[in-house]
Design a protein around this motif. Structure first.
Motif, PDB file in Angstrom:
ATOM      1  N   VAL A   6      -3.970   3.969 -13.419  1.00 52.06           N
ATOM      2  CA  VAL A   6      -3.313   4.863 -13.013  1.00 52.06           C
ATOM      3  C   VAL A   6      -3.079   6.093 -14.081  1.00 52.06           C
ATOM      4  O   VAL A   6      -2.708   7.165 -13.717  1.00 52.06           O
ATOM      5  CB  VAL A   6      -1.974   4.151 -12.489  1.00 52.06           C
ATOM      6  CG1 VAL A   6      -0.843   5.289 -11.955  1.00 52.06           C
ATOM      7  CG2 VAL A   6      -2.043   3.345 -11.288  1.00 52.06           C
ATOM      8  N   THR A 255      -6.523   2.800  -6.602  1.00 53.30           N
ATOM      9  CA  THR A 255      -5.423   1.787  -5.518  1.00 53.30           C
ATOM     10  C   THR A 255      -6.137   0.624  -5.260  1.00 53.30           C
ATOM     11  O   THR A 255      -5.523  -0.197  -5.124  1.00 53.30           O
ATOM     12  CB  THR A 255      -5.564   2.675  -4.232  1.00 53.30           C
ATOM     13  OG1 THR A 255      -6.623   2.960  -3.605  1.00 53.30           O
ATOM     14  CG2 THR A 255      -5.009   3.972  -4.331  1.00 53.30           C
ATOM     15  N   VAL A 348       1.157   6.124  -5.734  1.00 58.73           N
ATOM     16  CA  VAL A 348      -0.267   5.499  -5.445  1.00 58.73           C
ATOM     17  C   VAL A 348       0.243   3.891  -5.694  1.00 58.73           C
ATOM     18  O   VAL A 348      -0.505   3.097  -5.101  1.00 58.73           O
ATOM     19  CB  VAL A 348      -1.266   5.966  -6.595  1.00 58.73           C
ATOM     20  CG1 VAL A 348      -2.284   4.944  -6.600  1.00 58.73           C
ATOM     21  CG2 VAL A 348      -1.593   7.375  -6.082  1.00 58.73           C
ATOM     22  N   THR A 349       0.918   3.468  -6.987  1.00 54.48           N
ATOM     23  CA  THR A 349       0.908   2.150  -7.508  1.00 54.48           C
ATOM     24  C   THR A 349       1.963   1.571  -6.283  1.00 54.48           C
ATOM     25  O   THR A 349       1.521   0.309  -5.867  1.00 54.48           O
ATOM     26  CB  THR A 349       1.600   2.213  -8.575  1.00 54.48           C
ATOM     27  OG1 THR A 349       1.062   2.995  -9.542  1.00 54.48           O
ATOM     28  CG2 THR A 349       1.736   0.738  -9.218  1.00 54.48           C
ATOM     29  N   ALA A 352      -0.459   1.149  -2.981  1.00 52.62           N
ATOM     30  CA  ALA A 352      -1.478   0.206  -3.063  1.00 52.62           C
ATOM     31  C   ALA A 352      -0.787  -1.329  -3.066  1.00 52.62           C
ATOM     32  O   ALA A 352      -1.400  -2.171  -2.906  1.00 52.62           O
ATOM     33  CB  ALA A 352      -2.359   0.348  -4.505  1.00 52.62           C
TER      34      ALA A 352
END
Length: 819
Positions: A6, A255, A348-349, A352
């Protein structure tokens, strides 16, 4: 590892935004400062009947609302450095006129050394250009204008707040008379006229009053309108969008790494989650706990990524700044990049981690006595069904894109998504094929490695996906560029109609007297300029014609005369057999029309030309030839015919010697003297920078894929402590444990590479086959290199996990309770 993935994606996003902002700010500053005396600018429509001449300038100077009026003349001008090469970005190399006041100073170009130019043999340059070229005031310099190199004395160095200089270009100042001779649309004309508003007069008022004095075709525009229009079409936005596209791909791949990590963590913590449920925790509590951990990871990654992004912005500035002057000052703190960094990193984290969080929350309290939730066959079957349908649709669209290239923009993502969904099934099938060869090659260690990769197909699929996406894009770009290179090589061979060809560098031009100078050399048998233009027939149909030297073209180029003779080309026109058949022309037929004037300001010269020859020749010399003397005489710089190239015939066995003679005689680095091999190399060299940039950008995605393999192998060691101890107990040594992990890592890497290469080849092939006349070339050497690189990634990814596994004491490992 997910944090690092990331971090890379956030750094990419941050660097792109910061660099784009810095470039826009620098260009806007340069535009606003480049013409401090310009309140209103007078511009002419290309087809306007009126010119910006001295008479108009004198009338505007007399305007009461104008404190001053300035005639501006600008054009293309290259400066040759002290090392004999052209200086700076050729697209931004400009020549301007120096307009001194009573004290010999120009407010637009304030001098830092020397004085302004006063004659045709004198120039002044901006400070950055002088530093890069290695020149000081008084030096003899070489400047290229209108395709001809000439010597001049450097009389002054000035400061220029100009976007062209800030973009890596050069600014060469001539006295006004010389600049008009080189660049003006007509004799003693100007490219533009600028006015300075008198005290108490606004720019808008001055523009309104000026417009009343102007004839039709001329327009008065305020400085604010010019700057806003120029800012709207800047290249910074295009570059930022391109960079953000690559950043999006990197984050997309990240992801999978994040999701795979939290999936493995959820499996490892199944008992912990079950115990929490047993003592009263709700499913929402467990889910919030996992998502909060993901948010913490995303926050840390965003903070680190933003810091790296600032450095990435500086790096982008040095890579895309031809001047090397670092004109784009990067601001370490900017609201939009900061918000984007944390929004992207955390978003995003957390996104995912959603699916793993739901699975963790679904663990029932009774599962406190077991480690993992076994995957149901039904869920895998549903996934396989969806994957097969999506992949088939993507493949069909890829095939359809051959006839409709625009479909490729939707077909490629659909195919990749289908493969991503289908990857667990493919992992079982393809890794199963490796069981026998690896068992024969490495014995029981090879069999263990394959079975470990097959043990959890979802995990293997998620790990391989991180490599697949990056390699698919790399392969698609490589196939397309390799095919285009082959097409360019063929075109270069076909267009090479003589022993040598003289062409200009990008944004340059071939000088008017180049062919005549070359023809006088001892080893030159013939030389002719090639001037493409148009001849408007009597029915207004434009006919593409090429103007050449009648006395030299047949010897200089590879032409086959079917009827008539080119000796009479000075009094007529030669046409190809195909063109003659299309119009019903024969020898002696009259072709009536008018030559198109390049500047478009005056009507073309009418002509009635007899057909004197019917011939066949290379594409650059078809479908018709005329004498260069038949073209209209140029009235100014805009009316000069554009010489595409000069074709040269060398004396037998003297091609290489003549090539060196021409380079010495012209002494002009803005002209390229090419033989066939040089032409092929130059044709393919155009795509090399593009391919290198693509590789550099996509390498971040491949690096994230490599991190995914490292991450999976590291987690596998953590999960298999007891298993590793048992293998050690029955006779497998430390090296054997490491080799099993290496073979497993290589298996996963090659699996991801194979999917990526196959998908990328299909996408690249569809893009190529959709282009007429471009041959499909599969770069087998590059493909083999990709597989070798994937195997190397697998080996490197297993080094740290293998070392960790080998360090586990045997008895401790056997007694470990990882269940």
């Amino acid at each position: 590892m997910p944090t690092l993935a990331v971090v890379l994606g956030v750094a990419f996003v941050t660097g792109s935004l910061l660099y784009g902002d810095s470039v826009r700010a620098a260009v806007n500053r340069a535009r606003s400062n480049s013409q401090p005396d310009a309140s209103v600018s007078i511009t002419a429509d290309p087809a306007a009947p009126h010119r910006l001449d001295g008479t108009l300038l004198r009338r505007l100077r007399a305007l009461p609302s104008a404190a001053a009026a300035r005639g501006v003349v600008e054009g293309r001008s290259f400066l040759v450095g002290s090392d004999g090469t052209l200086v700076g970005d050729l697209n931004q190399a400009a020549g301007v006129n120096y307009v001194p006041d009573g004290g010999g100073k120009d407010v637009r170009y304030p001098l830092t050394e020397g004085r302004g130019p006063r004659g045709a043999a004198e120039i002044a340059v901006d400070r950055r250009t002088a530093e890069r070229a290695g020149y000081r005031v008084g030096a003899r310099v070489r400047v290229v204008v209108a395709g001809t190199a000439r010597d001049a004395r450097l009389t002054g160095v000035f400061t220029a707040h100009d976007s062209r200089v800030d973009s890596g270009g050069t600014l060469t100042a001539f006295d006004t008379a010389t600049a008009q001779r080189h660049f003006a649309p007509g004799p003693k004309d100007y490219s533009a006229i600028t006015l300075t508003a008198a005290e108490g007069t606004t720019d808008a008022q001055l523009a309104q009053r000026t417009q009343k004095l102007l004839p039709s075709g001329l327009r008065a525009v305020t400085r604010a309108d010019l700057e806003s229009g120029a800012a709207a079409d800047g290249d910074a936005d295009k570059l930022t969008t391109l960079l953000l596209g690559f950043a999006g791909v990197a984050l997309f791949v990240s992801t999978f790494l994040v999701a795979n990590t939290f999936t493995m963590l959820s499996a490892a913590r199944a008992r912990e989650h079950a115990l929490l449920r047993a003592v009263g925790a709700t499913t929402n509590h467990v889910m919030r706990m996992v998502l909060t951990e993901a948010a913490v990871v995303g926050t840390v990654a965003s903070a680190i990524g933003y810091g790296l992004g600032v450095g990435a912005a500086h790096l982008l500035g040095s890579l895309f700044d031809a001047s090397g002057a670092g004109h784009a000052t990067v601001s370490a703190l900017s609201a939009k990049p900061v918000l984007a960094a944390f929004a992207v990193g955390i978003g995003v984290t957390v996104l995912a981690a959603c699916a793993p969080a739901r699975r963790a929350a679904a663990v029932p309290p009774v599962a406190a006595l077991r480690t993992v939730q076994p995957s149901t066959a039904a869920s895998l079957r549903r996934r396989n069904t969806i994957g097969l349908i999506t992949t088939a649709c993507g493949a069909l669209l890829i095939a359809a894109a051959i006839g409709e290239p625009n479909l490729l923009f939707g077909a490629a993502p659909l195919l990749l998504v289908g493969l991503i969904v289908l990857t667990p099934l493919l992992a079982l099938g393809l890794t199963g094929l490796l069981r026998f060869p690896l068992t024969r090659l490495a014995g029981v260690r090879g069999k263990l490695a394959v079975e470990n990769a097959r043990r959890n197909p979802r995990r293997t699929a998620a790990t391989a996906t991180t490599l697949m996406v990056g390699l698919a894009m790399v392969t698609a770009v490589t196939v397309a560029v390799t095919s285009v290179n082959r097409f360019d090589e063929r075109e270069a061979d076909r267009s090479m109609a003589s022993d040598l060809r003289i062409t200009a560098v990008d944004f340059g031009e071939v000088g008017e007297g180049t062919a005549a100078r070359v023809a006088r050399l001892a080893d030159a048998e013939a030389a002719t300029p090639v001037i493409p233009t148009y001849f408007d027939l009597a029915d207004k149909t434009p006919l593409s014609v090429t103007a050449v030297d009648p006395a030299a073209v047949e010897r200089a180029a590879s032409l086959t005369v079917r009827e008539g003779s080119l000796d009479r080309l000075g009094q007529g026109i030669a046409v190809t057999e195909e063109l003659a058949a299309a119009h019903g022309w024969r020898l002696g037929s009259r072709v009536t029309g008018a030559f198109t004037n390049p500047g478009g300001r005056t009507p073309g010269t009418k002509a009635d030309l007899p057909v004197v020859a019917i011939y066949d020749g290379p594409e650059d010399l078809t479908p018709a030839l005329v004498s260069r003397r038949a073209l209209p005489r140029p009235a100014g710089a805009e009316d000069r015919p554009s010489i595409d190239s000069v074709l040269v015939k060398a004396a037998p066995g003297r091609t290489a010697a003549l090539q060196e003679e021409i380079r010495r005689a012209l002494d002009n680095p803005a002209l390229l003297v090419q033989d066939r091999a040089d032409a092929r190399a130059a044709a393919t060299a155009r795509t090399a920078p593009f391919l290198n940039i693509m590789y550099a950008m996509l390498s971040v995605t491949v690096l994230i894929g490599a991190l995914g393999v490292v991450n999976t192998m590291g987690m596998a060691v953590f999960e298999r402590v007891r298993e590793i101890g048992l293998l050690r107990a029955i006779g497998l040594d430390r090296g054997g444990v490491g080799s099993v992990l290496r073979l497993e890592s290589v298996t996963i890497s090659l699996f991801g590479s194979a999917l990526g290469v196959v998908a990328g080849t299909a996408i690249g092939a569809a893009a190529v086959l959709g282009q007429e006349a471009v041959p499909l070339v599969i770069p087998w050497d590059r493909t083999a290199l990709f597989f070798l690189a994937s195997a190397a990634i697998g080996v490197l990814a297993s080094l740290w996990p293998g070392r960790q596994a080998a360090r586990i004491p045997m008895l401790e490992a056997i007694g470990a309770d990882t269940e």
